[in-house]
Design an enzyme around this catalytic site. Structure first.
Site: not given
Length: 328
Positions: A27, A49, A54, A152, A178, A208-209, A287, A294
């Site tokens: 993105q 991280d 990726y 992980s 992880q 992924s909270p 992104t 926030e």
């Protein structure tokens, strides 16, 4: 920003961190990445991280170039990468000594760094003896290519086996795991890993909270915002699995709790993860700079999570795992 020791190690990481998964290379490119990374640093984030898989390595290239362009002092930040999926060849994936050595060399080249602070085994590898992996991880540490190693999405049994090998051979064991951790995914962190915290001093950097954005409240049945990750072709299957009626109903049930506290749903979800004393750092994704600003305010929400508020949250999500006898 608060800084916590990574498990029992002396390494201190920011309580909230930033991960390149999905965003860098898919993105965002270098220009946007620089703005996001600087927003994180302005908020006190020191931990970033990444992983060789990726965007097929492009995420590491973008992060490395962005940090270089920003002129950051390397010692001021903690950089991690993960090894497992490095390419299509028979030795380009897994946790063999060959792939760990070659994979980390390739990652360092893409990052344009002499070392990473933490190198993770991105997944367990059933086809490689754990002793081979433990020895290889210690070898790259001895070369100065990494300072610490971790895992992980390993099981408690696999981590225990790795530590057994390390202790027997007088080597360094994994200091960090992880796992995914959020209001809908709790078993490993709250039940399975419980013996590891005191026995081996394992720290957690959780991912992924917000359950891939579901806990932001931006998704509803049949509504997927165009700029969201679920709109990406690669994530359509994840969207179908995540956006089920029961989950969306629970997300809606959390909205009044967040509103009563005067915070966003995302801030509530991140704060809930960070409030777990066994979590060293919560890896966030974003992104836009505004999302980072926030997200970082979630730290102010942690003191608001009184036992009464936590009980209200639990009454909605009803996801607390049952503790088995062996872990009591």
């Amino acid at each position: 920003m608060q800084y916590k020791n990574l498990g029992r190690s002396g390494l201190r990481v920011s309580q909230l961190s930033y991960g390149a998964w999905v965003t860098f290379g898919n993105q965002l490119d270098v220009k946007e990445a620089k703005a996001l990374l600087q927003a994180c640093r302005d908020a006190g984030v020191n931990f970033f991280d990444n992983a060789e898989v990726y965007a097929n390595g492009r995420a590491e290239e973008i992060m490395g170039q962005a940090i270089r362009d920003l002129g950051w002092r390397r010692a001021d930040v903690v950089i991690s990468t993960k090894l497992f999926w490095g390419g299509q060849g028979p030795n380009d994936k897994g946790l063999s000594r060959k792939h760990i050595v070659e994979g980390l060399k390739a990652s360092l080249k893409r990052l344009d760094m002499e070392y990473v602070d933490i190198v993770y085994c991105h997944r367990p590898d059933a086809s490689t003896p754990i002793e081979e992996t433990v020895r290889a991880m210690n070898w790259v540490i001895d070369q100065g290519w990494a300072f610490y190693w971790g895992t992980s999405e390993w099981s408690a049994q696999q981590i225990t086996e790795a530590w057994g090998v390390a202790n027997r051979l007088d080597l360094v064991g994994p200091i960090v795991e992880q796992p995914e951790y959020n209001l809908f995914s709790r078993h490993k962190v709250e039940t399975e890993f419980v013996p590891l915290y005191s026995t081996y001093g394992i720290g957690l950097t959780t991912w992924s909270p917000l359950a891939s954005g579901v806990l932001t409240g931006k998704y509803s049945k049949g509504n997927i915002p165009a700029e969201s990750r679920f709109a990406l072709d690669n994530y359509k299957n994840l969207a179908n699995r995540s956006l089920v009626d029961d989950t969306l109903k629970k997300v809606n049930g959390l909205k009044p709790i967040a509103s009563e506290l005067g915070v966003s749903l995302a801030q509530l979800g991140i704060a809930w993860c960070a409030s777990n004393p066994n979590v060293s750092s919560v890896i966030t994704g974003a992104t836009k700079e505004s999302q980072i600003v926030e997200n970082m305010k979630a730290l102010d929400v942690i003191p608001l999570l009184t036992p009464e508020v936590l009980d209200k949250i639990e009454a909605v999500v009803q996801s607390k795992p049952k503790r088995t006898e062996s872990y009591r």
